[in-house]
Design a protein around this motif. Structure first.
Motif, PDB file in Angstrom:
ATOM      1  N   ASP A 265     -72.441  18.760 -57.585  1.00  0.00           N
ATOM      2  CA  ASP A 265     -71.925  17.951 -58.688  1.00  0.00           C
ATOM      3  C   ASP A 265     -72.129  16.474 -58.363  1.00  0.00           C
ATOM      4  OD1 ASP A 265     -69.842  16.366 -60.258  1.00  0.00           O
ATOM      5  OD2 ASP A 265     -69.636  18.351 -61.154  1.00  0.00           O
TER       6      ASP A 265
ATOM      7  N   GLY B  76     -71.595  16.281 -63.422  1.00  0.00           N
ATOM      8  CA  GLY B  76     -72.205  17.602 -63.531  1.00  0.00           C
ATOM      9  C   GLY B  76     -73.237  17.862 -62.447  1.00  0.00           C
TER      10      GLY B  76
ATOM     11  N   ALA C 294     -75.172  22.994 -64.258  1.00  0.00           N
ATOM     12  CA  ALA C 294     -73.726  22.899 -64.473  1.00  0.00           C
ATOM     13  C   ALA C 294     -73.431  21.580 -65.174  1.00  0.00           C
ATOM     14  CB  ALA C 294     -72.983  22.963 -63.148  1.00  0.00           C
ATOM     15  N   GLY C 295     -72.669  21.652 -66.257  1.00  0.00           N
ATOM     16  CA  GLY C 295     -72.345  20.446 -67.010  1.00  0.00           C
ATOM     17  C   GLY C 295     -71.233  19.645 -66.377  1.00  0.00           C
ATOM     18  N   PRO C 296     -70.898  18.513 -66.972  1.00  0.00           N
ATOM     19  CA  PRO C 296     -69.788  17.702 -66.473  1.00  0.00           C
ATOM     20  C   PRO C 296     -68.491  18.506 -66.412  1.00  0.00           C
ATOM     21  CG  PRO C 296     -71.050  16.494 -68.112  1.00  0.00           C
ATOM     22  CD  PRO C 296     -71.548  17.901 -68.142  1.00  0.00           C
ATOM     23  N   VAL C 297     -67.656  18.159 -65.447  1.00  0.00           N
ATOM     24  CA  VAL C 297     -66.364  18.809 -65.270  1.00  0.00           C
ATOM     25  C   VAL C 297     -65.278  17.820 -65.681  1.00  0.00           C
ATOM     26  CG1 VAL C 297     -64.778  19.878 -63.629  1.00  0.00           C
ATOM     27  CG2 VAL C 297     -67.244  20.232 -63.391  1.00  0.00           C
TER      28      VAL C 297
END
Length: 278
Positions: free
Chosen positions: A19, A96, A102-105
């Protein structure tokens, strides 16, 4: 409290190993105070903090959940929070995955405000530290992310540690051309009579402070004005009073700057606290 998953135990991982928030500090956050009484949460100007988070995300090019999603996530976090008194609400958005899909968290945390913060509301000592740039360094360089509240806080944490090594509670960044800028996590306010002054944003790279905006809006009701202008550490020492202000710590009177004791401005303390909502 994780967007899309709800309550997550503290020890449960929420971001991937690649990330961008974790590996490169590519992410943003915002924070404010929550007061709990009899199970009811009173969140300080949440909408303004969500709006600033959106501005930070836009500057970083990170898709940001809609304000309603942040609002719902925050309300749920407050509902399950087991504490009382004052807490810090933090809204976090990561960049992300760097290589993995994987997208932004997006998540929020609630943390009890400790005794040290309450102590500092009664007065702090401050050391001046060079920021290493001129007061107009950010004028034509938006890629330096001046005024963006990113999660890349290593430099600010290092400044606080250096201040502690010098025997101070906090640091005041100073530009290479001699002007007071801001603290690592606070804005500065000084009083000269009925004028309150703070550092301008924009070219200075100083973060636009929600607490400063609250002071500016309320100041005329108390017969004060708030001015954005440059001033030096010597001007801080010569002021009637000086304070660091922020959304969580609130108003912290500066009692000593480097090796100089500042006057105790009891009247100013009361006024600035009222104007800031503390």
């Amino acid at each position: 409290m994780l967007l899309g998953r709800g309550v997550v135990p503290t020890a449960t991982p929420v971001v991937g190993v690649d990330d961008l928030g974790l590996t490169r500090g590519h992410g943003c956050f915002d924070a404010t105070r929550v007061r709990f009484a009899a199970g009811v949460a009173d969140i300080d100007v949440l909408e303004l903090h969500i709006a600033r988070l959106h501005r930070s995300a836009a500057a970083l090019g990170i898709p940001c959940p809609e304000p309603a999603a942040w609002h719902d996530l925050t309300q749920e976090a407050c509902r399950v929070y087991a504490g009382d008194g004052e807490a810090m609400l933090k809204l976090v958005l990561t960049g992300g995955g760097e290589t993995l899909p994987a997208g932004p968290v997006a998540y929020v945390t609630l943390t009890e405000i400790g005794e040290e913060t309450f102590r500092q509301r009664e007065g702090i000592t401050v050391a001046t530290l060079s920021r290493g740039v001129a007061s107009d360094a950010y004028a034509d360089a938006p890629w330096l992310l001046g005024g963006v509240k990113t999660i890349a806080y290593a430099t600010k944490l290092a400044a606080k540690e250096e201040a502690h090594r010098r025997g101070a509670d906090d640091a005041l960044f100073v530009s290479t051309d001699g002007f007071a800028l801001e603290a690592p996590t606070s804005a500065i306010v000084v009083r000269h009579g009925r004028e309150l002054a703070t550092t301008p944003t924009g070219a200075t790279g100083v973060l636009a402070s929600i607490t400063i905006d609250r002071i500016a809006e309320a100041a005329p009701q108390e017969g004060y004005t708030l001015t954005h202008r440059l001033f030096t550490p010597a001007d801080v020492r010569a002021a009637d009073g000086a304070w660091f202000v922020s959304s969580v710590r609130g108003v912290a009177p500066i009692r000593r700057l480097d090796d100089v004791d500042l006057p105790t401005d009891t009247t100013g303390d009361d006024v600035v606290r009222r104007l800031a909502g503390f």
